[in-house]
Design a protein around this motif. Structure first.
Motif, PDB file in Angstrom:
ATOM      1  N   GLN A  31       0.829  -1.212   0.000  1.00 41.77           N
ATOM      2  CA  GLN A  31       0.000   0.000   0.000  1.00 41.77           C
ATOM      3  C   GLN A  31       0.861   1.260   0.000  1.00 41.77           C
ATOM      4  O   GLN A  31       0.509   2.259  -0.611  1.00 41.77           O
ATOM      5  CB  GLN A  31      -0.943   0.001   1.201  1.00 41.77           C
ATOM      6  N   CYS A  32       1.997   1.204   0.670  1.00 41.67           N
ATOM      7  CA  CYS A  32       2.863   2.386   0.757  1.00 41.67           C
ATOM      8  C   CYS A  32       3.732   2.589  -0.467  1.00 41.67           C
ATOM      9  O   CYS A  32       4.092   3.720  -0.787  1.00 41.67           O
ATOM     10  CB  CYS A  32       3.796   2.265   1.951  1.00 41.67           C
ATOM     11  N   THR A  33       4.127   1.513  -1.129  1.00 37.89           N
ATOM     12  CA  THR A  33       5.165   1.643  -2.153  1.00 37.89           C
ATOM     13  C   THR A  33       4.778   1.105  -3.532  1.00 37.89           C
ATOM     14  O   THR A  33       5.519   1.287  -4.470  1.00 37.89           O
ATOM     15  CB  THR A  33       6.419   0.856  -1.718  1.00 37.89           C
ATOM     16  N   ALA A  34       3.660   0.389  -3.630  1.00 35.90           N
ATOM     17  CA  ALA A  34       3.254  -0.285  -4.877  1.00 35.90           C
ATOM     18  C   ALA A  34       4.102  -1.524  -5.165  1.00 35.90           C
ATOM     19  O   ALA A  34       3.954  -2.151  -6.208  1.00 35.90           O
ATOM     20  CB  ALA A  34       3.258   0.647  -6.077  1.00 35.90           C
ATOM     21  N   LEU A  35       4.997  -1.866  -4.220  1.00 34.64           N
ATOM     22  CA  LEU A  35       5.802  -3.092  -4.360  1.00 34.64           C
ATOM     23  C   LEU A  35       4.888  -4.283  -4.657  1.00 34.64           C
ATOM     24  O   LEU A  35       3.814  -4.421  -4.064  1.00 34.64           O
ATOM     25  CB  LEU A  35       6.567  -3.321  -3.047  1.00 34.64           C
ATOM     26  N   GLY A  36       5.311  -5.119  -5.585  1.00 35.35           N
ATOM     27  CA  GLY A  36       4.577  -6.346  -5.869  1.00 35.35           C
ATOM     28  C   GLY A  36       3.389  -6.193  -6.789  1.00 35.35           C
ATOM     29  O   GLY A  36       2.727  -7.172  -7.114  1.00 35.35           O
ATOM     30  N   SER A  37       3.112  -4.977  -7.235  1.00 31.13           N
ATOM     31  CA  SER A  37       1.901  -4.783  -8.028  1.00 31.13           C
ATOM     32  C   SER A  37       2.126  -4.966  -9.530  1.00 31.13           C
ATOM     33  O   SER A  37       1.209  -4.826 -10.317  1.00 31.13           O
ATOM     34  CB  SER A  37       1.314  -3.399  -7.762  1.00 31.13           C
ATOM     35  N   GLN A  38       3.363  -5.298  -9.899  1.00 34.25           N
ATOM     36  CA  GLN A  38       3.601  -5.525 -11.330  1.00 34.25           C
ATOM     37  C   GLN A  38       3.902  -7.004 -11.578  1.00 34.25           C
ATOM     38  O   GLN A  38       2.998  -7.778 -11.822  1.00 34.25           O
ATOM     39  CB  GLN A  38       4.716  -4.620 -11.828  1.00 34.25           C
ATOM     40  N   CYS A  39       5.162  -7.417 -11.471  1.00 35.38           N
ATOM     41  CA  CYS A  39       5.473  -8.820 -11.771  1.00 35.38           C
ATOM     42  C   CYS A  39       5.318  -9.734 -10.558  1.00 35.38           C
ATOM     43  O   CYS A  39       5.153 -10.939 -10.701  1.00 35.38           O
ATOM     44  CB  CYS A  39       6.880  -8.939 -12.340  1.00 35.38           C
ATOM     45  N   GLY A  40       5.421  -9.177  -9.366  1.00 38.07           N
ATOM     46  CA  GLY A  40       5.229  -9.968  -8.149  1.00 38.07           C
ATOM     47  C   GLY A  40       6.426 -10.789  -7.710  1.00 38.07           C
ATOM     48  O   GLY A  40       6.360 -11.511  -6.715  1.00 38.07           O
ATOM     49  N   LYS A  41       7.542 -10.678  -8.398  1.00 40.40           N
ATOM     50  CA  LYS A  41       8.724 -11.488  -8.057  1.00 40.40           C
ATOM     51  C   LYS A  41       9.342 -11.099  -6.720  1.00 40.40           C
ATOM     52  O   LYS A  41      10.137 -11.835  -6.161  1.00 40.40           O
ATOM     53  CB  LYS A  41       9.792 -11.343  -9.151  1.00 40.40           C
ATOM     54  N   CYS A  42       9.017  -9.924  -6.256  1.00 41.33           N
ATOM     55  CA  CYS A  42       9.640  -9.401  -5.046  1.00 41.33           C
ATOM     56  C   CYS A  42       8.910  -9.809  -3.758  1.00 41.33           C
ATOM     57  O   CYS A  42       9.417  -9.578  -2.668  1.00 41.33           O
ATOM     58  CB  CYS A  42       9.672  -7.887  -5.132  1.00 41.33           C
ATOM     59  N   ILE A  43       7.750 -10.404  -3.874  1.00 40.01           N
ATOM     60  CA  ILE A  43       6.927 -10.694  -2.693  1.00 40.01           C
ATOM     61  C   ILE A  43       7.642 -11.629  -1.717  1.00 40.01           C
ATOM     62  O   ILE A  43       7.683 -11.374  -0.512  1.00 40.01           O
ATOM     63  CB  ILE A  43       5.574 -11.322  -3.108  1.00 40.01           C
ATOM     64  N   LYS A  44       8.215 -12.701  -2.242  1.00 37.55           N
ATOM     65  CA  LYS A  44       8.842 -13.704  -1.378  1.00 37.55           C
ATOM     66  C   LYS A  44       9.995 -13.073  -0.590  1.00 37.55           C
ATOM     67  O   LYS A  44      10.109 -13.270   0.622  1.00 37.55           O
ATOM     68  CB  LYS A  44       9.349 -14.867  -2.240  1.00 37.55           C
ATOM     69  N   GLN A  45      10.828 -12.314  -1.287  1.00 37.39           N
ATOM     70  CA  GLN A  45      11.977 -11.696  -0.613  1.00 37.39           C
ATOM     71  C   GLN A  45      11.509 -10.656   0.407  1.00 37.39           C
ATOM     72  O   GLN A  45      12.113 -10.509   1.478  1.00 37.39           O
ATOM     73  CB  GLN A  45      12.910 -11.060  -1.638  1.00 37.39           C
ATOM     74  N   THR A  46      10.440  -9.958   0.086  1.00 44.27           N
ATOM     75  CA  THR A  46       9.905  -8.974   1.037  1.00 44.27           C
ATOM     76  C   THR A  46       9.453  -9.663   2.314  1.00 44.27           C
ATOM     77  O   THR A  46       9.727  -9.184   3.419  1.00 44.27           O
ATOM     78  CB  THR A  46       8.731  -8.202   0.395  1.00 44.27           C
ATOM     79  N   LYS A  47       8.790 -10.805   2.173  1.00 44.00           N
ATOM     80  CA  LYS A  47       8.363 -11.569   3.363  1.00 44.00           C
ATOM     81  C   LYS A  47       9.565 -11.965   4.203  1.00 44.00           C
ATOM     82  O   LYS A  47       9.550 -11.871   5.431  1.00 44.00           O
ATOM     83  CB  LYS A  47       7.610 -12.843   2.935  1.00 44.00           C
ATOM     84  N   GLU A  48      10.627 -12.412   3.533  1.00 44.88           N
ATOM     85  CA  GLU A  48      11.827 -12.838   4.261  1.00 44.88           C
ATOM     86  C   GLU A  48      12.451 -11.652   5.008  1.00 44.88           C
ATOM     87  O   GLU A  48      12.854 -11.792   6.158  1.00 44.88           O
ATOM     88  CB  GLU A  48      12.835 -13.452   3.281  1.00 44.88           C
ATOM     89  N   ILE A  49      12.521 -10.507   4.347  1.00 46.92           N
ATOM     90  CA  ILE A  49      13.097  -9.322   5.000  1.00 46.92           C
ATOM     91  C   ILE A  49      12.260  -8.919   6.200  1.00 46.92           C
ATOM     92  O   ILE A  49      12.783  -8.607   7.273  1.00 46.92           O
ATOM     93  CB  ILE A  49      13.220  -8.161   3.989  1.00 46.92           C
ATOM     94  N   LEU A  50      10.944  -8.957   6.052  1.00 46.55           N
ATOM     95  CA  LEU A  50      10.074  -8.589   7.181  1.00 46.55           C
ATOM     96  C   LEU A  50      10.238  -9.579   8.325  1.00 46.55           C
ATOM     97  O   LEU A  50      10.264  -9.185   9.496  1.00 46.55           O
ATOM     98  CB  LEU A  50       8.614  -8.532   6.721  1.00 46.55           C
ATOM     99  N   ASN A  51      10.358 -10.853   8.008  1.00 51.06           N
ATOM    100  CA  ASN A  51      10.534 -11.859   9.064  1.00 51.06           C
ATOM    101  C   ASN A  51      11.847 -11.656   9.806  1.00 51.06           C
ATOM    102  O   ASN A  51      11.922 -11.861  11.014  1.00 51.06           O
ATOM    103  CB  ASN A  51      10.482 -13.276   8.481  1.00 51.06           C
ATOM    104  N   GLU A  52      12.884 -11.243   9.075  1.00 50.60           N
ATOM    105  CA  GLU A  52      14.177 -10.992   9.727  1.00 50.60           C
ATOM    106  C   GLU A  52      14.139  -9.707  10.557  1.00 50.60           C
ATOM    107  O   GLU A  52      14.736  -9.623  11.617  1.00 50.60           O
ATOM    108  CB  GLU A  52      15.275 -10.820   8.668  1.00 50.60           C
TER     109      GLU A  52
END
Ligand code: FES
Length: 57
Positions: A31-52
């Motif tokens: 919602q803040c950055t539009a991350l993931g709204s195009q190809c979606g390849k970044c979602i998995k890595q974003t989850k990992e970063i948030l978990n860390e």
């Protein structure tokens, strides 16, 4: 390092949003950055970063 190439969102930005704004899930980051709204390849890595960054106790 860029996590979301489509929207130019870095790991630093994700960590900053999590730690300073309390946005601890992918939906909030999207919602803040539009991350993931195009190809979606970044979602998995974003989850990992948030978990860390914000470990679930
Ligand atoms: Fe994030 Fe494509 S890399 S939407």
């Amino acid at each position: 390092m860029y996590v979301c190439l489509c929207h130019g969102v870095s790991d630093k930005k994700i960590k900053q949003l999590a730690l300073e704004e309390g946005i601890c899930d992918v939906r909030g980051i999207k919602q803040c950055t539009a991350l993931g709204s195009q190809c979606g390849k970044c979602i998995k890595q974003t989850k990992e970063i948030l978990n860390e960054t914000v470990p679930i106790l």
